[in-house]
Design a protein around this motif. Structure first.
Motif, short mmCIF file in Angstrom:
data_model
loop_
_atom_site.label_atom_id
_atom_site.label_comp_id
_atom_site.label_asym_id
_atom_site.label_seq_id
_atom_site.Cartn_x
_atom_site.Cartn_y
_atom_site.Cartn_z
N MET A 233 0.81 -1.22 0.00
CA MET A 233 0.00 0.00 0.00
C MET A 233 0.84 1.27 0.00
SD MET A 233 -3.57 -0.49 2.02
CE MET A 233 -3.02 -1.25 3.54
N ILE A 234 2.02 1.21 0.61
CA ILE A 234 2.87 2.39 0.60
C ILE A 234 3.73 2.42 -0.67
CG2 ILE A 234 4.91 1.48 1.81
CD1 ILE A 234 3.26 4.91 2.39
N ALA A 235 3.80 1.28 -1.36
CA ALA A 235 4.71 1.15 -2.50
C ALA A 235 4.51 2.19 -3.61
CB ALA A 235 4.62 -0.27 -3.06
N PRO A 236 3.28 2.55 -3.96
CA PRO A 236 3.15 3.57 -5.01
C PRO A 236 3.82 4.88 -4.62
CG PRO A 236 1.04 2.51 -4.63
CD PRO A 236 1.97 2.05 -3.53
N PHE A 237 3.75 5.21 -3.35
CA PHE A 237 4.29 6.49 -2.88
C PHE A 237 5.78 6.40 -2.61
CE2 PHE A 237 -0.15 6.19 -1.50
CZ PHE A 237 -0.67 7.31 -2.13
N ALA A 238 6.19 5.31 -1.96
CA ALA A 238 7.58 5.14 -1.52
C ALA A 238 8.10 3.80 -2.03
CB ALA A 238 7.66 5.22 0.00
N PRO A 239 8.42 3.75 -3.33
CA PRO A 239 8.72 2.43 -3.93
C PRO A 239 9.99 1.77 -3.40
CG PRO A 239 9.10 4.21 -5.51
CD PRO A 239 8.42 4.83 -4.33
N HIS A 240 11.00 2.56 -3.04
CA HIS A 240 12.27 1.93 -2.64
C HIS A 240 12.15 1.22 -1.30
CE1 HIS A 240 13.11 5.63 -5.00
NE2 HIS A 240 13.97 4.88 -5.65
N ILE A 241 11.60 1.92 -0.33
CA ILE A 241 11.48 1.32 1.00
C ILE A 241 10.54 0.12 0.92
CG2 ILE A 241 9.57 2.78 1.85
CD1 ILE A 241 10.85 2.82 4.57
N ALA A 242 9.54 0.22 0.05
CA ALA A 242 8.60 -0.89 -0.09
C ALA A 242 9.32 -2.13 -0.62
CB ALA A 242 7.46 -0.50 -1.02
N GLU A 243 10.17 -1.94 -1.63
CA GLU A 243 10.92 -3.06 -2.19
C GLU A 243 11.80 -3.70 -1.11
OE1 GLU A 243 10.32 -4.42 -4.99
OE2 GLU A 243 10.77 -3.18 -6.76
N GLU A 244 12.49 -2.86 -0.36
CA GLU A 244 13.42 -3.36 0.65
C GLU A 244 12.67 -4.13 1.75
OE1 GLU A 244 16.66 -3.32 0.50
OE2 GLU A 244 17.03 -4.12 2.54
N LEU A 245 11.56 -3.56 2.21
CA LEU A 245 10.80 -4.22 3.27
C LEU A 245 10.17 -5.51 2.76
CD1 LEU A 245 9.10 -1.15 5.00
CD2 LEU A 245 10.99 -2.55 5.89
N TRP A 246 9.72 -5.47 1.52
CA TRP A 246 9.13 -6.66 0.90
C TRP A 246 10.15 -7.80 0.89
CZ3 TRP A 246 4.31 -7.85 0.04
CH2 TRP A 246 3.95 -8.83 -0.89
N ALA A 247 11.37 -7.45 0.51
CA ALA A 247 12.45 -8.45 0.49
C ALA A 247 12.74 -8.94 1.91
CB ALA A 247 13.70 -7.85 -0.14
N ARG A 248 12.77 -8.03 2.85
CA ARG A 248 13.09 -8.42 4.22
C ARG A 248 11.98 -9.22 4.89
NH1 ARG A 248 17.28 -4.83 7.24
NH2 ARG A 248 18.41 -3.90 5.50
N LEU A 249 10.78 -9.10 4.33
CA LEU A 249 9.70 -9.95 4.82
C LEU A 249 9.79 -11.35 4.21
CD1 LEU A 249 6.68 -7.46 4.85
CD2 LEU A 249 7.63 -8.62 6.84
N GLY A 250 10.80 -11.55 3.37
CA GLY A 250 11.04 -12.88 2.85
C GLY A 250 10.50 -13.14 1.46
N HIS A 251 9.95 -12.13 0.81
CA HIS A 251 9.45 -12.33 -0.54
C HIS A 251 10.60 -12.27 -1.53
CE1 HIS A 251 5.30 -11.78 0.83
NE2 HIS A 251 5.77 -10.81 1.58
N THR A 252 10.46 -12.98 -2.64
CA THR A 252 11.46 -12.83 -3.69
C THR A 252 10.84 -12.03 -4.82
OG1 THR A 252 10.73 -14.96 -4.53
CG2 THR A 252 12.74 -14.95 -3.20
N GLY A 253 11.69 -11.30 -5.52
CA GLY A 253 11.21 -10.50 -6.65
C GLY A 253 10.64 -9.17 -6.19
N SER A 254 10.34 -8.34 -7.17
CA SER A 254 9.85 -7.00 -6.89
C SER A 254 8.43 -7.05 -6.35
CB SER A 254 9.89 -6.16 -8.17
OG SER A 254 9.16 -4.97 -7.99
#
Length: 841
Positions: free
Chosen positions: A738-759
RNA sequence: GCCGGGGUGGUGAAAUCGGUAAACACAGGGGACUUAAAAUCCCCCGGGCGUAACGCCCUUGCGGGUUCGAGUCCCGCCCCCGGCACCA
């Protein structure tokens, strides 16, 4: 209590990291396969920038970020999103700057483009850099020239000598749209009038279609209104007034003659054709006015008046359109000595010339009705001409004196108009037009303010117009296989007073042989208007892999018209109108199967700073680079989107960025903390809040209510962290997309740190709203007595009225206000409030 | 003059269909933590009266109106911003 987090949020580090990953993996680029065949394409367009030497302006970043949020949101829904950007690098703006700093534009522009590219990457836009456009690239302007020729061959281009707006400082012709209250839009110098042979696009042929389609397209209201005004349709009539030869006896002609019968009496009479929106007031026409340039002036001016008329005309010609406007309301004019017969009254009326009548509009001549037109009233008052009332408003008689022009057409009735007396405006207009028509003296007529689009520029920095002038063959199009006509590098590129393009000094370049007869010929040395470049750039983006055609038909079918266009309203009548016209023309020629370029257009607002407009002069412009260094692009983006409603703009206050900065820091800490927690189900209260948030954000992003969507996310994060509780993973997971459209970089990083692979942007990761989970267990109900809130009670949603009423009456403060009064009514607004209507004490 | 968009706390703003005005932030004040900075956490924060808590009155540019109830709807004004402007 200060908490040790595994890693502190370091914007610069993760932003660089993700920008690199996006580049390497081509995250934001469409493949050939996707361009040719995609189930769910979404073309998100924004207005490509002019690459100035100063670099990206916050206004640009605001515009691009708002569009990027929209594009990224659609991608999170699972659509294939195409979000290109490019450079509008030709034009006077660039050229003037090049002249100022003494650098050749061919050296300067690539530097600016490189700097813009760097900055655009840095703000984290989802730009497809494989499909970009630079209007100064021959691979692009080859097709700009091709489009000119397509229109030329379709008969939509014409060369004519015309009075044009000339900027003495920029030393070039300007389009009407580039003249802002009489001055050059770039340098503010008053514009002069000159006559030069120019190339025009016949946009006026499309006036009605451009107007009609506005009813069907999904655009911001403000923008369609601006276009309607600009096209300026008016309904009226053209009427003919015969010029009376000197000494002719008119008394017996009367007021019911026809064109034919008049000619029998006066065989060589000339007719003056006027355009009016008020044929109903023709009985009030007490004099005529011709524009000073009107072709009939010479023929009708009497010898006694010739000197005066000549000097007035010379003066007006020197003054031009603009100083003419500068004199504002002051009316001047000269009597020609000639008289016309008013075909309604049968009275001879004098013919004047005056500069308040413009040759460019209507027929360049008017019937003056001082009683019912403000300008005519002023002129008649200033020069002592008769003023007659022919429309009576409510309460007026036929002879009620006029102290000002009575212009209302709503409730007036005709007077002093012979057999038309008593008719309401609309009937009078129609019947008088018919009467003139029957007599061969005119007909109903629709006029537009819109002028043909002059695309010639006597400058250097633009695509050469692909025409060769041959004495024998005339204007010959450059054959398609000879495109592009390359803009030669000439070192002496500044324009001069002559009104001749700098290219007209490049003899080696312009001397060519005629493609038709092979004889000696000369290239057109004007270049085309920048608005021609930008009139079709969005059509080119998806086809940039093709160098053999302007538009790949298959790709164009898949991706166009544009799904969403977001940009500034400063282009409401320039770019947006021209690009609609070009699309229509290319449709008619057979290159496109649609005629409107944008399915949806939204205009964003303007950014001001601390309540004031930003300008270099005031020294209050925001410089983006230092802000991004200090706070990161994500924080900057969130702040810009949080300032105010996107379609209304916002006030940038420097300290305000603290809010979004703190929010992203807390988000970072919270998500990482949750990632380490033992799995556990979400708190029911928090989960309810989550689903309400999902609902709100999902609803508001497509409406561009970015500020409130961000507020909702902040509110939710506050709820997750309330009282210092430790967040569960299921409570934070959905926040990342939900924050990704506004803050795409932090969203990518947190997504990865939550264990997801890929963008996070790959796959449809937008959270689903579950209405069950959003349902409240209990809610607070306001209890009013006579419309004033007197207490609150907690109820179950959907509780029956009598139960709620009983509960409410028991509330201490409510009970006090009810005491001793008679209950008259109970208003029950389900789950919202209860209002006891009682008698006064 | 005409056409748009606005006017709500100290500030940026929020408020589906007319239903608890001021959500979310900034600034300010007080406190915790810290060598310091960054970051974090807690409390107060439209005005007035009153008070032990509670309570009462006022408040969305101005003046009227409709309604049980108006920031929101209607009528009449004022002001600010943007665009067009002698287009007959």
């Amino acid at each position: 209590m200060a908490r040790e987090t595994a890693t502190a949020y370091s914007p610069t580090e993760i932003e660089e990291k993700w920008q690199k990953i996006w580049d390497e993996q081509g995250t934001n680029e469409l493949t050939q396969q996707e361009l040719r065949d995609t189930a769910d394409p979404f073309y998100q367009l924004m207005m490509y920038p002019y690459p100035s030497a100063e670099g990206l302006h916050v206004g640009n970043i605001y515009a691009f970020t708002g569009a990027d949020v929209h594009g990224r949101y659609h991608r999170l829904l699972g659509r294939t999103v195409f979000e290109p950007i490019g450079f509008d690098a030709f034009g006077i703006h660039s050229e003037n700057y090049a002249l100022k700093v003494g650098t050749h534009p061919m050296d300067l522009i690539p530097r600016n483009v490189a700097n813009f590219t760097r900055q655009l990457r840095r703000i984290g836009g989802m730009f497809d850099w494989k499909h970009t456009v630079d209007t100064t690239d021959p691979a692009y302007y080859r097709w700009t020239q091709w489009i000119f020729l397509q229109l030329f061959k379709a008969g939509l281009v014409e060369r004519k000598e015309a009075p044009v707006n000339w900027c003495p400082s920029c030393k070039t012709v300007l389009a009407n749209e580039q003249v802002i209250s009489g001055a050059c839009e770039r340098c503010d110098t008053p514009v002069e009038q000159r006559r030069i042979a120019q190339w025009f696009f016949k946009i006026t042929r499309y006036a009605q279609r451009l107007l009609d389609n506005l009813d069907h397209i999904d655009w911001s209201e403000t923008t369609t209104k601006a276009q309607r005004n600009w096209i300026g349709r008016s309904e009226g009539a053209e009427l003919e007034f015969p010029v009376l030869p000197r000494g002719s006896a008119v008394d017996e002609i009367g007021n019911d003659f026809s064109s034919e019968s008049f000619r029998q009496l006066v065989p060589d009479a000339s007719m003056i054709r006027v355009y009016t929106t008020r044929p109903d007031t023709v009985f009030g026409a007490t004099y005529m006015v011709l524009a000073p340039e009107h072709p009939l002036v010479d023929a009708i001016t009497t010898s006694g008046q010739r000197d005066e008329v000549e000097s007035y005309r010379t003066q007006a010609a020197a003054m031009d359109l603009v100083s003419r406007q500068k004199t504002e309301k002051e009316k001047t004019g000269v009597f020609t000595g000639a008289y016309c017969l008013n075909p309604a009254t049968g009275v001879a009326i004098p013919v004047w010339i005056a500069d308040y009548v413009l040759m460019e509009y209507g027929t360049g001549a008017i019937m003056a009705v001082p009683g019912h037109d403000e300008r005519d009233f002023e002129f008649a008052s200033a020069l002592g001409l008769p003023i007659v009332r022919v429309v009576a408003g409510p309460g007026d008689g036929p002879d009620t004196p006029l102290t000002e022009a009575y212009v209302s057409n709503q409730d007036g009735r005709l007077v002093n108009s012979d057999r038309f007396d008593g008719l309401p405006y609309a009937d009078g207009k129609q019947q008088i037009t018919e009467w003139f028509h029957e007599r061969g003296l005119g007909e109903a007529r629709i006029n537009y303010r819109l002028h043909d689009w002059c695309i010639s520029r006597q400058r250097y920095w633009g695509p050469p117009i692909p025409i060769i002038h041959c004495n024998a063959c005339g204007a010959v199009p450059v054959p398609d296989e000879d495109l592009p006509v390359l803009l030669p590098r000439v070192e002496h590129f500044e324009p001069d007073d002559s009104g001749i393009s700098p290219l007209a000094r490049a003899e080696a370049w312009y001397q060519v042989s005629c493609p038709e007869c092979g004889g000696q010929a000369r290239r057109e040395t004007d270049v085309s208007d920048t608005f021609l470049d930008s009139g079709w750039y969005f059509l080119r983006y998806p086809s940039t892999d093709r160098n053999d055609v302007a538009l790949d038909p298959e790709i164009t079918r898949t991706w166009l018209p544009v799904h969403s266009y977001i940009g500034g309203n400063e282009h409401a009548v320039l770019h947006l109108l021209y690009s609609r016209f070009l699309t229509m023309a290319l449709h008619d020629i057979g290159h496109l199967d649609f005629e409107e370029p944008y399915r949806k257009f939204r205009a964003h607002g303007l950014i001001i700073r601390e309540g004031a407009k930003m300008s270099k002069n005031k020294g209050n412009v925001i410089v983006p680079d230092p802000i991004i260094e200090r706070w990161g692009a994500d924080t900057f983006r969130v702040y810009l989107m949080f300032l105010g409603p996107y379609e209304e703009g916002g006030d940038y206050r420097d300290e305000g960025i603290q809010g979004p900065a703190g929010f992203l820091h807390r988000l970072w800490d919270t998500v990482l903390q949750a990632a380490e927690e033992e799995p556990r189900p979400p708190d029911p209260e928090v989960e309810r809040k989550l689903h309400k948030t999902i609902r709100q954000v999902t609803e508001q992003i497509p409406q561009l209510s970015y500020n409130t969507a961000i507020a909702a996310l902040m509110e939710y994060l506050n709820a997750v962290r309330a009282g210092g509780r430790s967040p569960a993973r299921d409570e934070v997971d959905a926040m990342v997309p939900m924050i990704a459209p506004f803050a795409p970089h932090i969203a990518e990083e947190l997504w990865a740190r939550l264990g997801h692979t890929g963008s996070v942007f790959d796959g449809a990761n937008w959270p689903a709203f579950d209405p069950e989970k959003a349902r409240d267990a209990s809610l607070e109900l306001a209890v009013q007595v006579n419309g004033k809130v007197r207490g609150r009670v907690f109820i179950e949603p959907g509780a029956p009225e009598d139960a709620v009423v009983a509960l409410a009456r028991d509330e201490e403060n409510v009970a006090r206000h009810l005491e001793g009064r008679t209950l008259r009514r109970v208003i029950d607004v389900q789950d919202r409030l209860l209002n006891f209507v009682v008698s006064p004490e």
